[in-house]
Design an enzyme around this catalytic site. Structure first.
Site, short mmCIF file in Angstrom:
data_model
loop_
_atom_site.label_atom_id
_atom_site.label_comp_id
_atom_site.label_asym_id
_atom_site.label_seq_id
_atom_site.Cartn_x
_atom_site.Cartn_y
_atom_site.Cartn_z
N ARG A 152 0.82 -1.22 0.00
CA ARG A 152 0.00 0.00 0.00
C ARG A 152 0.85 1.27 0.00
NH1 ARG A 152 -2.44 3.96 0.47
NH2 ARG A 152 -4.30 4.43 1.70
N ASP A 167 -13.84 -2.73 -1.80
CA ASP A 167 -14.51 -1.91 -0.79
C ASP A 167 -16.00 -1.87 -1.12
OD1 ASP A 167 -13.54 0.05 1.51
OD2 ASP A 167 -15.36 0.85 0.60
O1 CP3 Z 1 -10.18 -7.70 4.25
C1 CP3 Z 1 -11.35 -7.39 3.97
O2 CP3 Z 1 -12.29 -7.43 4.80
C2 CP3 Z 1 -11.69 -7.07 2.52
C3 CP3 Z 1 -11.63 -5.72 2.21
C4 CP3 Z 1 -12.63 -4.69 2.75
C5 CP3 Z 1 -12.27 -3.32 2.84
N1 CP3 Z 1 -13.39 -2.63 3.16
C6 CP3 Z 1 -10.93 -2.78 2.58
C7 CP3 Z 1 -10.58 -1.45 3.11
C8 CP3 Z 1 -13.97 -4.80 3.09
C9 CP3 Z 1 -14.84 -6.05 3.24
C10 CP3 Z 1 -14.44 -3.48 3.35
C11 CP3 Z 1 -15.83 -3.18 3.69
C12 CP3 Z 1 -16.17 -1.81 4.10
N2 CP3 Z 1 -15.67 -0.62 3.61
C13 CP3 Z 1 -17.18 -1.51 5.02
C14 CP3 Z 1 -18.07 -2.52 5.74
C15 CP3 Z 1 -17.39 -3.22 6.81
C16 CP3 Z 1 -17.00 -2.38 7.99
O3 CP3 Z 1 -15.81 -2.36 8.28
O4 CP3 Z 1 -17.89 -1.83 8.59
C17 CP3 Z 1 -17.25 -0.10 5.14
C18 CP3 Z 1 -18.18 0.69 6.04
C19 CP3 Z 1 -16.29 0.44 4.22
C20 CP3 Z 1 -16.05 1.87 3.92
C21 CP3 Z 1 -14.67 2.28 4.23
N3 CP3 Z 1 -13.57 1.86 3.52
C22 CP3 Z 1 -14.24 3.14 5.26
C23 CP3 Z 1 -15.14 3.81 6.27
C24 CP3 Z 1 -12.85 3.25 5.14
C25 CP3 Z 1 -11.94 4.14 5.95
C26 CP3 Z 1 -11.70 3.58 7.30
C27 CP3 Z 1 -10.48 2.72 7.30
O5 CP3 Z 1 -10.56 1.59 7.78
O6 CP3 Z 1 -9.46 3.20 6.80
C28 CP3 Z 1 -12.44 2.40 4.08
C29 CP3 Z 1 -11.06 2.15 3.61
C30 CP3 Z 1 -10.61 0.75 3.55
N4 CP3 Z 1 -11.33 -0.30 3.04
C31 CP3 Z 1 -9.33 0.27 3.96
C32 CP3 Z 1 -9.31 -1.11 3.69
C33 CP3 Z 1 -8.17 -2.07 3.90
C34 CP3 Z 1 -8.20 1.11 4.49
C35 CP3 Z 1 -7.51 1.73 3.31
C36 CP3 Z 1 -6.02 1.91 3.48
O7 CP3 Z 1 -5.26 0.98 3.12
O8 CP3 Z 1 -5.62 2.98 3.93
#
Ligand code: CP3
Length: 365
Positions: free
Chosen positions: A61, A97
């Site tokens: 990343r 995502d």
């Molecule tokens: O490993 C897994 O579970 C598969 C990948 C996955 C991601 N997001 C990767 C991700 C999955 C299944 C999700 C689902 C997701 N995304 C949800 C539902 C599940 C939950 O956690 O409630 C929601 C609400 C999101 C929306 C989202 N995406 C937010 C609010 C954020 C920012 C918060 C954070 O954790 O950084 C993301 C970014 C995100 N999605 C990251 C990852 C690995 C972080 C990005 C990074 O690498 O900086």
């Protein structure tokens, strides 16, 4: 890459073609449990298992944006495989995502510097909803299918299934209206009160996009899917039932017609257990606020339960993690259980602590 416990049975094909050998792969433990078959221990995986707590994820990343990682199938496949190879989880959730579908229906989003999702032009009126377009996943979300195909080609011979996923209609509507993540989702709730018909129309449009995206993931190799209604819990149970539930249930019914099991996740699940149960989802993924044995008393024997260790417990010492994980399994019982956390793994959890959780489940007897 290590290949663990792979012992296929080689059987002669029943077809006339004598030279054709068929390899019968063992049914993955995760699918056995989700299909309510007998298992000797619960399968285990973690929501957000492909993420920042893994140094190997951070290494990939650090060179690219989150968007590039999601849309480059080779890289998405690589990080999807990391927790399988490094921790030995029993299923791989495809790296993507829930928000990618919003881009496909005409609500573009990006991640700001702090990593939070942002929608530059959130939905605020009925006319915004009229402008939405169909998701058409095979063209607009082709990279998700490609990543699934790549991961499945590697993991199917190892009997590890790929889990596809999507956000549920309400949770996606909440992001589309709010424009960013929020604790209260006040703008969303106001929209729902002031413009109920437009809100329902938005949920319908999202439901069709979600169904299409999940069908596409299944066609690409996903053998189970999870629907994330992360924010459904901000609604009262009767309101969820009246306004949201029909759309969630519609998605679940349509996916089950394809013969693929579906798990419904909700944060704030406790007051919504009956709503979740009545969707008919094969698996109910619940948060950590109520012990699984109590959840079981409410939902009865039909659904598989998934969960529900408190994600912050992974800050405890490994021996505490192990003890609490074993207790969770013992209190509920081994059958109809998929061990997981009550929400996604937190980005600053030490890898060894995640490993203690996974190993406690895998060594359970
Ligand atoms: O490993 C897994 O579970 C598969 C990948 C996955 C991601 N997001 C990767 C991700 C999955 C299944 C999700 C689902 C997701 N995304 C949800 C539902 C599940 C939950 O956690 O409630 C929601 C609400 C999101 C929306 C989202 N995406 C937010 C609010 C954020 C920012 C918060 C954070 O954790 O950084 C993301 C970014 C995100 N999605 C990251 C990852 C690995 C972080 C990005 C990074 O690498 O900086």
């Amino acid at each position: 890459m290590t290949i663990t416990s792979f012992s296929p049975t080689v059987a002669r094909s029943k077809r006339k073609d004598k030279n054709l050998l068929m390899i019968e792969l063992p049914e993955p433990l995760f699918l056995k449990a989700l299909n309510k078959q007998a298992v000797s221990r619960p399968p285990v995986w973690m929501m957000r298992q492909a993420g920042r707590y893994l140094p190997e994820y951070r290494a990939v990343r650090s060179k690219i944006t989150f968007e590039t990682l999601c849309t480059t199938p080779d890289l998405a496949a690589e990080v999807t495989l990391q927790p399988v190879d490094l921790l030995g989880v029993d299923a791989a959730v495809i790296f993507s995502d829930i928000l990618v579908i919003l881009g496909a229906i005409g609500v573009p989003f990006y991640f700001d510097l702090e990593g939070g999702p942002r929608i530059s032009q959130p939905i605020r009126s009925a006319s915004d909803i009229d402008k939405l377009v169909p998701a058409e996943p095979p063209s607009k979300l082709a990279y998700v299918g490609e990543a699934i195909r790549k991961v499945d080609a590697i993991l199917r011979p190892r009997s590890v299934p790929v889990i596809g996923f999507a956000g549920a209609p309400f949770t996606l509507a909440a992001y589309a209206i709010e424009g960013k993540t929020s604790r209260e989702f006040a703008i969303t709730r106001r929209f729902l009160i002031e413009q109920p018909e437009a809100f329902s129309k938005l949920l319908s449009h999202l439901a069709e996009a979600i169904i299409a995206h999940l069908h596409f993931q299944i066609k690409s190799g996903a053998r189970a899917v999870q629907l994330f209604d992360t924010w459904g819990g901000i609604m009262s149970s009767p309101e969820y039932r009246q306004i949201v539930y029909p759309h969630t249930k519609h998605v679940i019914t349509e996916i089950q017609k394809a013969g693929v099991p579906i798990i419904l996740y909700m944060n704030g699940s406790t007051p919504h257990l009956n709503n979740m149960l009545e969707t008919g989802a094969d698996g109910l993924s619940v948060d950590w606020r109520m012990p699984l044995d109590q959840v079981r008393q409410i939902v009865g024997s039909a659904p598989v339960l998934q969960g529900n260790l408190d994600p912050t417990l992974l800050y405890s010492k490994p021996e505490v993690i192990e003890r609490k994980t074993r207790k969770m399994i013992t209190d509920h019982g081994v059958s109809k259980l998929i061990a997981n956390l009550g929400h996604g793994i937190l980005p600053d959890v030490p890898v060894e602590h995640a490993r203690a959780f996974i190993d406690a489940v895998k060594n359970y007897s």
